[in-house]
Design a protein around this motif. Structure first.
Motif, PDB file in Angstrom:
ATOM      1  N   LEU A   1      29.601 -32.398  18.230  1.00 16.77           N
ATOM      2  CA  LEU A   1      28.643 -32.639  19.181  1.00 16.77           C
ATOM      3  C   LEU A   1      29.272 -33.928  20.309  1.00 16.77           C
ATOM      4  N   ARG A   2      29.837 -33.448  21.248  1.00 15.62           N
ATOM      5  CA  ARG A   2      30.538 -34.169  22.179  1.00 15.62           C
ATOM      6  C   ARG A   2      29.537 -35.231  23.150  1.00 15.62           C
ATOM      7  N   THR A   3      29.502 -36.402  22.429  1.00 15.46           N
ATOM      8  CA  THR A   3      28.326 -37.333  23.029  1.00 15.46           C
ATOM      9  C   THR A   3      28.708 -37.581  24.565  1.00 15.46           C
TER      10      THR A   3
ATOM     11  N   ILE B   1      28.672 -35.722  14.599  1.00 17.23           N
ATOM     12  CA  ILE B   1      28.393 -36.297  16.175  1.00 17.23           C
ATOM     13  C   ILE B   1      29.956 -37.150  16.163  1.00 17.23           C
ATOM     14  N   ARG B   2      30.285 -36.876  17.316  1.00 20.95           N
ATOM     15  CA  ARG B   2      31.562 -37.559  17.720  1.00 20.95           C
ATOM     16  C   ARG B   2      31.388 -38.690  18.516  1.00 20.95           C
ATOM     17  N   SER B   3      31.830 -39.904  18.243  1.00 17.04           N
ATOM     18  CA  SER B   3      31.552 -41.117  19.008  1.00 17.04           C
ATOM     19  C   SER B   3      32.446 -40.665  20.444  1.00 17.04           C
TER      20      SER B   3
ATOM     21  N   ASP C   1      40.827 -37.069  30.059  1.00 21.70           N
ATOM     22  CA  ASP C   1      40.142 -36.405  30.995  1.00 21.70           C
ATOM     23  C   ASP C   1      38.651 -36.632  31.215  1.00 21.70           C
ATOM     24  N   LYS C   2      38.255 -37.613  30.616  1.00 21.53           N
ATOM     25  CA  LYS C   2      36.738 -37.832  30.589  1.00 21.53           C
ATOM     26  C   LYS C   2      36.203 -39.192  31.051  1.00 21.53           C
ATOM     27  N   TYR C   3      35.707 -39.185  32.279  1.00 23.56           N
ATOM     28  CA  TYR C   3      35.482 -40.210  32.949  1.00 23.56           C
ATOM     29  C   TYR C   3      34.003 -40.143  33.587  1.00 23.56           C
TER      30      TYR C   3
ATOM     31  N   ILE D   1      41.942 -34.842  13.590  1.00 28.34           N
ATOM     32  CA  ILE D   1      43.232 -34.676  13.675  1.00 28.34           C
ATOM     33  C   ILE D   1      43.653 -33.750  15.049  1.00 28.34           C
ATOM     34  N   GLU D   2      44.025 -34.834  15.889  1.00 29.96           N
ATOM     35  CA  GLU D   2      44.369 -34.115  17.440  1.00 29.96           C
ATOM     36  C   GLU D   2      45.677 -34.778  17.696  1.00 29.96           C
ATOM     37  N   THR D   3      46.480 -35.408  16.855  1.00 32.50           N
ATOM     38  CA  THR D   3      47.798 -36.000  17.391  1.00 32.50           C
ATOM     39  C   THR D   3      48.758 -35.584  16.268  1.00 32.50           C
TER      40      THR D   3
ATOM     41  N   ILE E   1      39.883 -30.685  12.882  1.00 30.46           N
ATOM     42  CA  ILE E   1      41.025 -30.448  13.528  1.00 30.46           C
ATOM     43  C   ILE E   1      40.848 -30.279  15.144  1.00 30.46           C
ATOM     44  N   GLY E   2      41.205 -31.103  15.976  1.00 30.17           N
ATOM     45  CA  GLY E   2      40.895 -30.836  17.525  1.00 30.17           C
ATOM     46  C   GLY E   2      42.306 -30.068  18.177  1.00 30.17           C
ATOM     47  N   THR E   3      42.263 -28.701  18.055  1.00 34.58           N
ATOM     48  CA  THR E   3      43.405 -28.056  18.273  1.00 34.58           C
ATOM     49  C   THR E   3      43.688 -28.047  19.693  1.00 34.58           C
ATOM     50  N   ASN E   4      42.784 -28.555  20.589  1.00 33.92           N
ATOM     51  CA  ASN E   4      42.994 -28.632  22.053  1.00 33.92           C
ATOM     52  C   ASN E   4      44.222 -29.912  22.206  1.00 33.92           C
ATOM     53  N   ASP E   5      43.505 -30.989  21.664  1.00 35.16           N
ATOM     54  CA  ASP E   5      44.460 -31.907  21.757  1.00 35.16           C
ATOM     55  C   ASP E   5      45.700 -31.869  21.147  1.00 35.16           C
ATOM     56  N   LEU E   6      45.542 -31.387  19.778  1.00 40.37           N
ATOM     57  CA  LEU E   6      46.746 -31.313  18.874  1.00 40.37           C
ATOM     58  C   LEU E   6      47.851 -30.328  19.636  1.00 40.37           C
TER      59      LEU E   6
ATOM     60  N   ASP F   1      50.116 -30.785  29.132  1.00 40.37           N
ATOM     61  CA  ASP F   1      48.999 -31.084  29.671  1.00 40.37           C
ATOM     62  C   ASP F   1      47.896 -29.737  29.516  1.00 40.37           C
ATOM     63  N   ARG F   2      46.930 -30.106  28.838  1.00 43.90           N
ATOM     64  CA  ARG F   2      45.882 -29.143  28.649  1.00 43.90           C
ATOM     65  C   ARG F   2      44.839 -28.926  29.709  1.00 43.90           C
ATOM     66  N   GLY F   3      45.173 -29.611  30.607  1.00 46.98           N
ATOM     67  CA  GLY F   3      44.363 -29.213  32.113  1.00 46.98           C
ATOM     68  C   GLY F   3      45.369 -28.683  33.186  1.00 46.98           C
TER      69      GLY F   3
ATOM     70  N   CYS G   1      37.873 -27.774  15.124  1.00 52.29           N
ATOM     71  CA  CYS G   1      36.616 -27.616  15.958  1.00 52.29           C
ATOM     72  C   CYS G   1      37.271 -27.308  17.475  1.00 52.29           C
ATOM     73  N   GLY G   2      38.548 -27.257  17.378  1.00 50.09           N
ATOM     74  CA  GLY G   2      39.037 -27.257  18.944  1.00 50.09           C
ATOM     75  C   GLY G   2      38.815 -25.594  19.157  1.00 50.09           C
ATOM     76  N   GLU G   3      39.208 -25.311  20.388  1.00 53.07           N
ATOM     77  CA  GLU G   3      38.779 -23.964  21.093  1.00 53.07           C
ATOM     78  C   GLU G   3      39.300 -22.975  20.175  1.00 53.07           C
TER      79      GLU G   3
HETATM   80  C1  PEP Z   1      39.965 -30.993  20.656  1.00 50.38           C
HETATM   81  O1  PEP Z   1      40.802 -31.524  21.353  1.00 50.38           O
HETATM   82  O2  PEP Z   1      40.450 -29.764  20.318  1.00 50.38           O
HETATM   83  C2  PEP Z   1      38.532 -31.151  20.736  1.00 50.38           C
HETATM   84  C3  PEP Z   1      37.781 -30.533  20.162  1.00 50.38           C
HETATM   85  O3  PEP Z   1      38.116 -32.340  21.695  1.00 50.38           O
HETATM   86  P1  PEP Z   1      37.795 -32.124  23.072  1.00 50.38           P
HETATM   87  O4  PEP Z   1      38.291 -30.617  23.374  1.00 50.38           O
HETATM   88  O5  PEP Z   1      36.421 -32.719  23.310  1.00 50.38           O
HETATM   89  O6  PEP Z   1      39.078 -33.228  23.692  1.00 50.38           O
END
Ligand code: PEP
Ligand code: MG
Length: 602
Positions: free
Chosen positions: A302-304, A338-340, A346-348, A437-439, A458-463, A471-473, A509-511
């Motif tokens: 849950l992305r707070t 729930i994620r703190s 990218d989140k401001y 685990i994102e790094t 595992i946050g595979t987007n950031d990992l 850069d993911r964006g 939990c990454g995409e």
């Molecule tokens: C991720 O990094 O894979 C992740 C699930 O977190 P967010 O996409 O919110 O950065």
């Protein structure tokens, strides 16, 4: 016809629609200058109040229609607009402009809303920028009411058959006002996946493409159109061949949808009997119902940050506790992770002001912010401990790179639990704490982190971003952004093995988990818990039920040995093709799930 024949944008609601174009100019009207005589100023204020009241009634009506057609949560989308029209400060300022500057009602309302629009649309906060759509939702109808332009005249009779509606900005109001029989699809210049109108289009199952690049000047009323809401493509004046292809693709998609419907309430168990837990990633409260209806076994992320959507202040403890409790009650007997706050990078959101940084993705973000600003973190922990009395609420820490971060967070949880007990506030005394685990640092340290955590996810987007230095964006790098890169696949294997050694649950939990082909790889690597984007739950569930773990394991072995991304993907697809028709599977895949295009950030 001259000009472009293919328009591209962001597919925000799946499916293919074919029909004539209808360009709806439901835009801000031109407001002429008019000075109001002093004795008529109060009449002008009254005109404003009448227009506001009329639009409020309209929005209340739309809210009710939405409730009936889409659902209770979706209907709440109109609450923000109705609240804006009830805001005495906002309306008071417009009235002051009329009284003090002798402006006409429409001029004063235009002035004030344009000022807010400029401020919000330039804000660094993605959420505030998204609220511009809510503003449009009141700005357009109030101004049109004041200049005497009727809604019905703008919503002209589109065509004899359902049309593809083109509009500059698709507001939730416009989305529901057009009847399903009139509309086959939507295309708009502005908007993103998380825009309220996009959520509504998905609920109403109307294919929709937003953010059309370069506009749609070449589109005329009646232009024949194929709109592909899955891939974000709009074809103008298609050839007979393209029409046949589009119909075939839509046919496949519908066939797959029927297959998925058959297993909607079946468990995610492979053909050789291995069970997976499929959870949902929740960003917006509006997504809770659909996540539960798609059979999610709890919330895996849950992305707070989304709680701060459109706020000027961070939500307080009571509000957060009530929301977490609501989520827990929606998923009784399942974990709700729930994620703190994952702020920075990218989140401001607006209330989070921090000094500009040269490299925000490598900067003061996520767990670093939480630990450096314990008052913000403590409020979340208090809310979580209170909500844990109502369900299996757990805390997850984003972007961990050091063991000390987990230790400090756990210390703060223990301290906060003691504090609540001292105060006599009803709350749980324990709170499971897990790490994302994102790094690469966290991946390499997974054994150490696992020993200090209740779970790993595992946050595979950031990992992927940090491992590949992509850069993911950055849309230009989208093709390089792939979790099938052998370096990422090997890290994933090391992490799942570290979790097994320590006996802690390790999920993704990454995409990546939302893409059926990658989900098959994850299954083969040994993952048994996936948390996915709610719209993809049926497809991942269906896939899991078709395949066997031994086939997935062979694919994973091949991917681990592969030297290149394409080699790895080839091996995985070849293995999958023994179980399912790949063409059918591709028809249901959400594009960009593994690329930057659909990654969500508030
Ligand atoms: C991720 O990094 O894979 C992740 C699930 O977190 P967010 O996409 O919110 O950065
Ligand atoms: Mg992340």
């Amino acid at each position: 016809m001259t000009g472009r024949r293919v328009l591209r944008g962001l597919g925000v609601s799946q499916g293919i629609a074919i029909g004539p174009a209808s360009v709806i100019v439901w835009d801000l009207p031109t407001v002429t200058r008019r000075v109001v005589a002093v004795e008529l100023v109060e009449t002008e204020v009254q005109r404003l109040q009448d227009a506001v009241a009329a639009v409020r009634t309209l929005l209340e009506d739309l809210r009710e229609r939405t409730r009936q057609r889409a659902g209770r949560e979706e209907a709440k989308i109109f609450d923000a607009q109705i609240l804006m029209l009830e805001d005495p400060d906002f309306l008071g300022e417009v009235e002051t402009l009329i009284r003090e500057n002798q402006l006409s009602a429409e001029r004063a309302f235009e002035f004030k809303t344009l000022e807010m629009r400029a401020l919000w649309s330039q804000s660094p906060s993605f959420q505030l920028r998204q609220r511009v759509a809510d503003l449009t939702g009141i700005q357009v109808p109030v101004l049109n009411h004041l200049v005497g332009k009727s809604l019905q005249a703008a919503l002209k009779d589109v065509a004899a058959r359902p049309a593809i509606v083109f509009t500059r900005e698709l507001t939730p109001g416009l989305t529901v006002q057009l009847e399903r029989e009139q509309v086959a699809g939507f295309a708009s210049l502005e908007g993103t996946r998380t825009a309220h109108a996009a959520i509504l289009a998905r609920s109403l199952r109307i294919p929709c493409v937003m953010g059309l690049i370069g506009g749609f000047e070449e589109v005329r009323d009646g232009t024949e159109v194929i709109l592909d809401g899955t891939h974000g493509v709009v074809l103008l004046d298609p050839t007979a061949e393209q029409l046949a292809e589009a119909r075939a693709a839509e046919g496949l998609r519908q066939e797959l949808a029927r297959e998925m419907d058959k297993v909607v309430s079946e468990p995610a168990v492979t053909a050789d009997g291995v069970a997976l837990a499929l959870r949902g990633n929740v960003d917006l409260p509006e997504e809770l119902d659909s996540t539960a209806e798609h059979g999610a076994e709890g919330v895996g992320l849950l992305r707070t940050e989304f709680l701060i959507l459109g706020r000027t202040k961070l939500p307080g403890e009571d509000e957060q506790a009530a929301f977490f409790e609501r989520v827990a009650k929606r998923f009784p007997a399942h974990p709700v992770i729930i994620r703190s706050y994952d702020l920075g990078g990218d989140k401001y959101p607006a209330p989070f002001q921090s000094a500009p940084e040269a490299n925000p993705f490598l900067g003061w973000r996520a767990i670093r912010v939480c630990l450096d600003q314990p008052e913000i973190f403590r409020t979340q922990i208090r809310a979580l401990l209170r909500a844990r009395r109502h369900g299996d609420v757990q805390l997850m820490l984003p972007l961990v790179t050091q063991v000390e971060e987990v230790e400090q967070a756990r210390e703060l949880v223990a301290e906060t639990a003691r504090e609540l007990r001292r105060e006599g506030v009803p709350a749980a005394q324990d709170l499971p704490v897990g790490v994302m685990i994102e790094t690469p640092a966290a991946a390499v340290l997974a054994d150490e982190l696992a020993q200090r955590s209740d779970f790993m996810s595992i946050g595979t987007n950031d990992l992927t971003q940090y491992t590949l230095a992509v850069d993911r964006g950055n849309a230009r790098l989208a093709r390089r952004f792939t979790p099938h890169h052998p370096a990422v696949v090997n890290l994933l294997k090391q992490i799942v093995e570290a979790g097994e050694r320590a006996g802690v649950e390790t999920s993704v939990c990454g995409e990546m988990a939302s893409d059926p082909i990658s989900a098959f790889l994850l299954l083969g690597l040994g993952f048994r818990v996936l948390s996915v984007a709610p719209p993809t739950l049926p497809l991942v569930r269906w896939l899991v039920r078709q395949v066997e773990v031994r086939g997935a394991e062979r694919a994973a072995e091949g991917a681990l040995q592969a030297a290149t991304t394409s080699e790895a993907t080839e091996v995985i697809e070849e293995a999958i093709s023994h179980y399912v028709d790949l063409e059918l599977l591709h028809a249901g895949r959400l594009p960009g799930v593994n690329s930057a295009a659909t990654l969500k950030s508030p």
